[in-house]
Design a protein around this motif. Structure first.
Motif, PDB file in Angstrom:
ATOM      1  N   THR A  67       0.840  -1.206   0.000  1.00  0.00           N
ATOM      2  CA  THR A  67       0.000   0.000   0.000  1.00  0.00           C
ATOM      3  C   THR A  67       0.871   1.250   0.000  1.00  0.00           C
ATOM      4  N   VAL A  68       1.973   1.219   0.758  1.00  0.00           N
ATOM      5  CA  VAL A  68       2.911   2.352   0.747  1.00  0.00           C
ATOM      6  C   VAL A  68       3.462   2.558  -0.658  1.00  0.00           C
ATOM      7  N   SER A  69       3.867   1.484  -1.322  1.00  0.00           N
ATOM      8  CA  SER A  69       4.433   1.577  -2.663  1.00  0.00           C
ATOM      9  C   SER A  69       3.432   2.197  -3.631  1.00  0.00           C
ATOM     10  N   ARG A  70       2.171   1.750  -3.560  1.00  0.00           N
ATOM     11  CA  ARG A  70       1.149   2.276  -4.476  1.00  0.00           C
ATOM     12  C   ARG A  70       0.815   3.732  -4.153  1.00  0.00           C
ATOM     13  N   ALA A  71       0.765   4.056  -2.868  1.00  0.00           N
ATOM     14  CA  ALA A  71       0.333   5.394  -2.454  1.00  0.00           C
ATOM     15  C   ALA A  71       1.308   6.483  -2.848  1.00  0.00           C
ATOM     16  N   LEU A  72       2.593   6.155  -2.925  1.00  0.00           N
ATOM     17  CA  LEU A  72       3.611   7.173  -3.196  1.00  0.00           C
ATOM     18  C   LEU A  72       3.900   7.350  -4.685  1.00  0.00           C
ATOM     19  N   LYS A  73       3.143   6.674  -5.532  1.00  0.00           N
ATOM     20  CA  LYS A  73       3.293   6.845  -6.969  1.00  0.00           C
ATOM     21  C   LYS A  73       2.346   7.942  -7.453  1.00  0.00           C
ATOM     22  N   THR A  87      -2.385   6.619  -8.446  1.00  0.00           N
ATOM     23  CA  THR A  87      -2.633   5.602  -7.421  1.00  0.00           C
ATOM     24  C   THR A  87      -4.125   5.436  -7.178  1.00  0.00           C
ATOM     25  N   SER A  88      -4.513   4.204  -6.791  1.00  0.00           N
ATOM     26  CA  SER A  88      -5.909   3.913  -6.442  1.00  0.00           C
ATOM     27  C   SER A  88      -6.142   3.981  -4.943  1.00  0.00           C
ATOM     28  N   VAL A  89      -5.094   4.277  -4.190  1.00  0.00           N
ATOM     29  CA  VAL A  89      -5.203   4.366  -2.728  1.00  0.00           C
ATOM     30  C   VAL A  89      -6.058   5.573  -2.350  1.00  0.00           C
ATOM     31  N   SER A  90      -6.907   5.412  -1.368  1.00  0.00           N
ATOM     32  CA  SER A  90      -7.798   6.501  -0.969  1.00  0.00           C
ATOM     33  C   SER A  90      -7.001   7.707  -0.467  1.00  0.00           C
ATOM     34  N   ARG A  91      -7.656   8.848  -0.551  1.00  0.00           N
ATOM     35  CA  ARG A  91      -6.981  10.089  -0.162  1.00  0.00           C
ATOM     36  C   ARG A  91      -6.583  10.066   1.306  1.00  0.00           C
ATOM     37  N   ALA A  92      -7.456   9.582   2.163  1.00  0.00           N
ATOM     38  CA  ALA A  92      -7.167   9.571   3.597  1.00  0.00           C
ATOM     39  C   ALA A  92      -5.975   8.666   3.911  1.00  0.00           C
TER      40      ALA A  92
END
Length: 334
Positions: free
Chosen positions: A14-20, A23-28
């Motif tokens: 999740t960290v890897s995806r969020a810092l690109k 990303t599909s990671v939620s804003r929060a």
């Protein structure tokens, strides 16, 4: 990354995806991860990321000089435009040496840039082969090569010289000289000299008043030395075209030290539209090649090519810019 994941209460994936960037990671969740990364001083390993994404996020650029204001303007405009697409520039310095350029191109390509920009259209055979086979967009700038490798954003140095020579002749001057440098290294300077000669010949004049005393890197003192050599051999010279504004500034100040009035006794013209030429006294007549525009147009071309990877060839392969003559006090007829 494991430390960031632990602090944020998420998985390392999740960290890897969020810092690109995409990303599909939620804003929060992303904000919580970014806060943890900031607290720990963590920076995503872009090299490792590039293996999976196929993207490195940078464009390689080679320039012949790092103390030339024109090239600095080109790089700034190029960098600013590429930054809008989250692309950064990695820079290589050739010192007007084609073999050094070959070495730099090889090293830069090993870092897998998304595109490469080179200054000029003259390269060693091996360098040309490396660029041709790179498999990424290649743009040659500041020139109009006869046999482009891929894309071109540049101008004709020889036709640019014609603007200056025609101006001198329109001012009623016919004894016209040229102060330049090492033609074997400075291909663009050689093209300016060739344009100088061709234009004089067109007007029925001979290009005999020449000094090649200038060496790299160009400097004001080189201009002073060059004009002294030229006037020693041709003291009746009425006008001088210099290969750059730095050379023109040195030539003009040396003429003043010799008791020659500019432009009453001798007219001076430069090349490049540097700031020092505008604020010199008298201000120096020059050729403005649009250095910043070259950088911006190159970036726009690259972004278009990178966004349309399925297109084999950019239909607008060569984009020619239009230098302009700026007439100032150093050549104004009295």
């Amino acid at each position: 990354m494991a430390d960031v994941a632990k602090l944020a209460g998420v998985s390392t994936m999740t960290v890897s995806r969020a810092l690109k960037p995409e990303t599909s990671v939620s804003r929060a969740t992303r904000e919580r991860i970014e806060k943890a990364a900031e607290e720990l001083g963590y920076v995503l390993d872009s090299i490792a990321s590039s293996f999976s994404s196929g993207r490195t996020g940078f464009v390689a650029v080679t320039i012949p000089s790092i103390n030339n204001a024109n090239f600095a303007d080109t790089i700034k405009a190029l960098s600013d435009k590429l930054a809008e697409a989250n692309l950064q520039v990695i820079l290589g310095y050739t010192n007007y040496d084609t073999f050094q350029e070959e070495h730099l191109v090889e090293q830069l390509l090993k870092r897998r840039p998304e595109a490469i920009v080179v200054t000029g259209g003259v390269h060693t055979l091996r360098c040309r082969t490396l660029l041709t086979n790179a498999g990424i967009p290649v743009v040659e700038t500041w020139d109009l090569p006869d046999n482009p490798i891929d894309q071109v954003v540049g101008f004709s140095n020889s036709r640019s010289s014609q603007l200056m020579v025609d101006h001198f002749i329109e001012c009623g001057l016919s004894k016209i000289g040229f102060v330049g440098g090492d033609n074997e290294r400075d291909n663009r300077g050689h093209d300016r000299y060739r344009g100088f000669c061709d234009t004089l010949e067109k007007h029925g004049l001979q290009a005999t008043r020449v000094s090649f005393n200038v060496q790299f890197p160009f400097s004001i003192s080189q201009g002073a030395a060059g004009i002294r050599e030229l006037l020693n051999d041709w003291p009746d010279t009425e006008a001088v075209m210099c290969v750059s504004d730095l050379i023109a500034f040195g030539a003009m100040t040396e003429c003043q030290r010799m008791g020659l009035r500019v432009p009453a006794d001798i007219a001076i013209g430069g090349f490049g539209a540097y700031d020092l030429g505008e604020f010199a006294y008298p201000a120096i007549t020059t050729i403005d090649v649009g250095a910043a525009a070259i950088g911006r147009l190159t970036a726009e071309k690259l972004l278009n090519m990178l966004a349309n990877e399925d297109s084999a060839v950019d239909t607008d392969g060569t984009l020619e810019t239009a230098p302009r003559l700026i007439v100032r006090q150093s050549s104004q007829p009295t």
